[in-house]
Design a protein around this motif. Structure first.
Motif, PDB file in Angstrom:
ATOM      1  N   ASP A   1      75.916  70.770   8.881  1.00  0.00           N
ATOM      2  CA  ASP A   1      74.675  71.229   9.495  1.00  0.00           C
ATOM      3  C   ASP A   1      74.815  71.355  11.005  1.00  0.00           C
ATOM      4  N   LYS A   2      75.438  70.358  11.619  1.00  0.00           N
ATOM      5  CA  LYS A   2      75.648  70.382  13.071  1.00  0.00           C
ATOM      6  C   LYS A   2      76.553  71.548  13.464  1.00  0.00           C
ATOM      7  N   LEU A   3      77.622  71.761  12.702  1.00  0.00           N
ATOM      8  CA  LEU A   3      78.556  72.851  12.998  1.00  0.00           C
ATOM      9  C   LEU A   3      77.862  74.201  12.898  1.00  0.00           C
ATOM     10  N   GLU A   4      77.034  74.373  11.900  1.00  0.00           N
ATOM     11  CA  GLU A   4      76.301  75.635  11.749  1.00  0.00           C
ATOM     12  C   GLU A   4      75.338  75.846  12.915  1.00  0.00           C
ATOM     13  N   GLU A   5      74.707  74.789  13.361  1.00  0.00           N
ATOM     14  CA  GLU A   5      73.789  74.858  14.502  1.00  0.00           C
ATOM     15  C   GLU A   5      74.543  75.266  15.774  1.00  0.00           C
ATOM     16  N   ILE A   6      75.693  74.668  15.979  1.00  0.00           N
ATOM     17  CA  ILE A   6      76.519  74.990  17.148  1.00  0.00           C
ATOM     18  C   ILE A   6      76.983  76.435  17.083  1.00  0.00           C
ATOM     19  N   LYS A   7      77.426  76.868  15.901  1.00  0.00           N
ATOM     20  CA  LYS A   7      77.859  78.256  15.731  1.00  0.00           C
ATOM     21  C   LYS A   7      76.742  79.238  16.064  1.00  0.00           C
ATOM     22  N   LYS A   8      75.531  78.933  15.626  1.00  0.00           N
ATOM     23  CA  LYS A   8      74.393  79.821  15.896  1.00  0.00           C
ATOM     24  C   LYS A   8      74.132  79.934  17.396  1.00  0.00           C
ATOM     25  N   ARG A   9      74.302  78.826  18.114  1.00  0.00           N
ATOM     26  CA  ARG A   9      74.099  78.859  19.564  1.00  0.00           C
ATOM     27  C   ARG A   9      75.202  79.619  20.270  1.00  0.00           C
ATOM     28  N   LEU A  10      76.445  79.450  19.816  1.00  0.00           N
ATOM     29  CA  LEU A  10      77.579  80.099  20.463  1.00  0.00           C
ATOM     30  C   LEU A  10      77.739  81.563  20.065  1.00  0.00           C
ATOM     31  N   LEU A  11      77.197  81.928  18.905  1.00  0.00           N
ATOM     32  CA  LEU A  11      77.377  83.286  18.373  1.00  0.00           C
ATOM     33  C   LEU A  11      76.021  83.921  18.068  1.00  0.00           C
ATOM     34  N   PRO A  12      75.335  84.391  19.104  1.00  0.00           N
ATOM     35  CA  PRO A  12      74.021  85.004  18.873  1.00  0.00           C
ATOM     36  C   PRO A  12      74.115  86.198  17.923  1.00  0.00           C
ATOM     37  N   GLU A  13      73.177  86.275  16.997  1.00  0.00           N
ATOM     38  CA  GLU A  13      73.133  87.364  16.019  1.00  0.00           C
ATOM     39  C   GLU A  13      73.093  88.714  16.734  1.00  0.00           C
ATOM     40  N   GLY A  14      73.931  89.627  16.295  1.00  0.00           N
ATOM     41  CA  GLY A  14      73.975  90.974  16.870  1.00  0.00           C
ATOM     42  C   GLY A  14      74.837  91.105  18.114  1.00  0.00           C
ATOM     43  N   SER A  15      75.407  90.003  18.589  1.00  0.00           N
ATOM     44  CA  SER A  15      76.227  90.068  19.807  1.00  0.00           C
ATOM     45  C   SER A  15      77.634  90.569  19.478  1.00  0.00           C
TER      46      SER A  15
ATOM     47  N   ARG B   1      88.850  79.002  23.146  1.00  0.00           N
ATOM     48  CA  ARG B   1      88.464  77.875  24.015  1.00  0.00           C
ATOM     49  C   ARG B   1      87.283  77.102  23.434  1.00  0.00           C
ATOM     50  N   GLU B   2      86.390  77.810  22.764  1.00  0.00           N
ATOM     51  CA  GLU B   2      85.225  77.155  22.165  1.00  0.00           C
ATOM     52  C   GLU B   2      85.561  76.483  20.830  1.00  0.00           C
ATOM     53  N   GLY B   3      86.797  76.642  20.380  1.00  0.00           N
ATOM     54  CA  GLY B   3      87.228  75.990  19.150  1.00  0.00           C
ATOM     55  C   GLY B   3      86.771  76.674  17.880  1.00  0.00           C
ATOM     56  N   LEU B   4      86.401  77.950  17.973  1.00  0.00           N
ATOM     57  CA  LEU B   4      85.898  78.671  16.804  1.00  0.00           C
ATOM     58  C   LEU B   4      86.975  79.414  16.032  1.00  0.00           C
TER      59      LEU B   4
ATOM     60  N   ASP C   1     105.482  89.136  11.069  1.00  0.00           N
ATOM     61  CA  ASP C   1     105.742  89.602  12.439  1.00  0.00           C
ATOM     62  C   ASP C   1     104.444  89.943  13.164  1.00  0.00           C
ATOM     63  N   LYS C   2     103.343  89.439  12.672  1.00  0.00           N
ATOM     64  CA  LYS C   2     102.018  89.802  13.190  1.00  0.00           C
ATOM     65  C   LYS C   2     101.257  88.554  13.642  1.00  0.00           C
ATOM     66  N   ILE C   3     100.588  88.648  14.786  1.00  0.00           N
ATOM     67  CA  ILE C   3      99.712  87.574  15.253  1.00  0.00           C
ATOM     68  C   ILE C   3      98.292  87.966  14.872  1.00  0.00           C
ATOM     69  N   VAL C   4      97.662  87.122  14.064  1.00  0.00           N
ATOM     70  CA  VAL C   4      96.303  87.384  13.611  1.00  0.00           C
ATOM     71  C   VAL C   4      95.392  86.261  14.092  1.00  0.00           C
ATOM     72  N   HIS C   5      94.125  86.440  13.903  1.00  0.00           N
ATOM     73  CA  HIS C   5      93.126  85.461  14.348  1.00  0.00           C
ATOM     74  C   HIS C   5      92.275  85.055  13.152  1.00  0.00           C
ATOM     75  N   GLU C   6      92.053  83.728  13.042  1.00  0.00           N
ATOM     76  CA  GLU C   6      91.246  83.239  11.925  1.00  0.00           C
ATOM     77  C   GLU C   6      90.235  82.208  12.401  1.00  0.00           C
ATOM     78  N   GLN C   7      89.135  82.157  11.678  1.00  0.00           N
ATOM     79  CA  GLN C   7      88.059  81.230  12.004  1.00  0.00           C
ATOM     80  C   GLN C   7      88.474  79.809  11.647  1.00  0.00           C
ATOM     81  N   ILE C   8      88.081  78.880  12.487  1.00  0.00           N
ATOM     82  CA  ILE C   8      88.302  77.463  12.209  1.00  0.00           C
ATOM     83  C   ILE C   8      87.054  76.893  11.539  1.00  0.00           C
ATOM     84  N   ILE C   9      85.899  77.260  12.085  1.00  0.00           N
ATOM     85  CA  ILE C   9      84.628  76.820  11.475  1.00  0.00           C
ATOM     86  C   ILE C   9      83.751  78.022  11.202  1.00  0.00           C
TER      87      ILE C   9
END
Length: 78
Positions: free
Chosen positions: A7-21, A59-62, A70-78
């Motif tokens: 629940d806390k992680l979802e709350e933090i994600k919502k603050r760091l990732l505004p909908e539509g941004s 930097r935000e740990g997301l 041979d490819k560098i990709v990006h994946e979500q942590i939370i």
């Protein structure tokens, strides 16, 4: 551990990732299969523009960088 604080992680994600941004759009594309160039192409922005947001998301740990073959990709942590 993450289940306890889900629940806390979802709350933090919502603050760091505004909908539509653009930041949320880039985060959503970090599915562990796309490189920065592929994300840039998907959203119609330059690679340096996307890299700046990827850096912020790291930097935000997301997200994290992962080497797959041979490819560098990006994946979500939370």
């Amino acid at each position: 551990m993450t289940l306890i604080y889900q629940d806390k992680l979802e709350e933090i994600k919502k603050r760091l990732l505004p909908e539509g941004s653009i930041k949320k759009k880039i985060y959503d594309l970090c599915d562990g299969t796309r490189s920065a160039a592929e994300i840039a192409q998907e959203i119609g922005k330059s690679i340096p523009y996307v890299n700046s947001y990827l850096s912020i998301l790291r930097r935000e740990g997301l997200i994290r960088k992962v080497v797959k073959g041979d490819k560098i990709v990006h994946e979500q942590i939370i």
